[in-house]
Design an enzyme around this catalytic site. Structure first.
Site, PDB file in Angstrom:
ATOM      1  N   HIS A  56       0.708  -1.144   0.074  1.00  0.00           N
ATOM      2  CA  HIS A  56       0.067   0.005  -0.042  1.00  0.00           C
ATOM      3  C   HIS A  56       0.924   1.182  -0.085  1.00  0.00           C
ATOM      4  O   HIS A  56       1.899   1.120   0.652  1.00  0.00           O
ATOM      5  CB  HIS A  56      -0.894   0.157   1.092  1.00  0.00           C
ATOM      6  CG  HIS A  56      -1.903  -1.139   1.327  1.00  0.00           C
ATOM      7  ND1 HIS A  56      -2.923  -0.946   2.185  1.00  0.00           N
ATOM      8  CD2 HIS A  56      -2.065  -2.043   0.590  1.00  0.00           C
ATOM      9  CE1 HIS A  56      -3.588  -2.175   2.028  1.00  0.00           C
ATOM     10  NE2 HIS A  56      -3.258  -2.743   1.070  1.00  0.00           N
ATOM     11  N   GLU A  58       0.575   4.158   1.464  1.00  0.00           N
ATOM     12  CA  GLU A  58       0.801   4.839   2.805  1.00  0.00           C
ATOM     13  C   GLU A  58       1.871   3.903   3.539  1.00  0.00           C
ATOM     14  O   GLU A  58       2.739   4.429   4.361  1.00  0.00           O
ATOM     15  CB  GLU A  58      -0.415   4.520   3.490  1.00  0.00           C
ATOM     16  CG  GLU A  58      -1.517   5.351   2.682  1.00  0.00           C
ATOM     17  CD  GLU A  58      -2.666   4.412   2.048  1.00  0.00           C
ATOM     18  OE1 GLU A  58      -2.152   3.568   1.392  1.00  0.00           O
ATOM     19  OE2 GLU A  58      -3.802   4.624   2.131  1.00  0.00           O
ATOM     20  N   CYS A  89      -1.657   0.118   7.578  1.00  0.00           N
ATOM     21  CA  CYS A  89      -0.923   1.350   7.233  1.00  0.00           C
ATOM     22  C   CYS A  89      -0.865   2.372   8.254  1.00  0.00           C
ATOM     23  O   CYS A  89       0.042   3.083   8.495  1.00  0.00           O
ATOM     24  CB  CYS A  89      -1.548   1.941   5.956  1.00  0.00           C
ATOM     25  SG  CYS A  89      -1.134   1.093   4.605  1.00  0.00           S
TER      26      CYS A  89
END
Ligand SMILES: [Zn+2]
Length: 145
Positions: A56, A58, A89
């Site tokens: 991801h 993030e 995250c």
């Protein structure tokens, strides 16, 4: 409070998400900005490309910040991200010391747009157990020399 300067950087994060789609990746984009609004790093979701459930944007930026920035510098950065960070995250962001997150779509809005994404159930956990055994590595690690 989200300022017009925040909205400008948030639009950049949304543009990163749009570009991810053109590259065949999932539509999530993020960037990290310093206190003056300068962009320090950008990332998009590469879960499919990398066959990595942790890819991801993030979390990539949180790992980058923890590795590359001094804690006082990280604390003055803001992450702009096209969607509200997931639990994975969010944990990484806290540990990275990043000072602030500004997001566009909330998890609720994301799930409304795509019911298969965003809102993960919690996993069953059993514990605590075996305290006397489990504490030994910690006692060893923290034992003063
Ligand atoms: Zn995430």
């Amino acid at each position: 409070m989200i300022t017009t300067a925040d909205e400008s950087l948030l639009r950049r994060a949304i543009a990163i998400a749009a570009r991810a789609v053109t590259l065949g990746d999932a539509p999530y984009g993020s960037l990290l900005a310093g206190p003056d609004g300068a962009i320090l790093a950008e990332a998009h979701n590469t879960v499919r490309r990398d066959d990595d459930i942790t890819a991801h944007p993030e979390l990539k930026l949180a790992r980058w910040a923890a590795r590359e920035l001094a804690p006082d510098t990280a604390a003055r950065t803001t992450m702009y991200t096209s969607c509200q960070p997931c639990g994975m995250c969010a944990g990484g962001i806290v540990r990275s010391g990043i000072g602030r997150v500004v997001y566009a779509l909330s998890t609720e809005q994301l799930v409304a747009l795509n019911p298969q994404s965003g809102d993960w159930p919690t996993v069953a956990q059993d514990g605590p157990a075996l305290f006397d055994e489990a504490r030994v590595p910690f006692d060893t690690y923290h034992r003063p020399n």
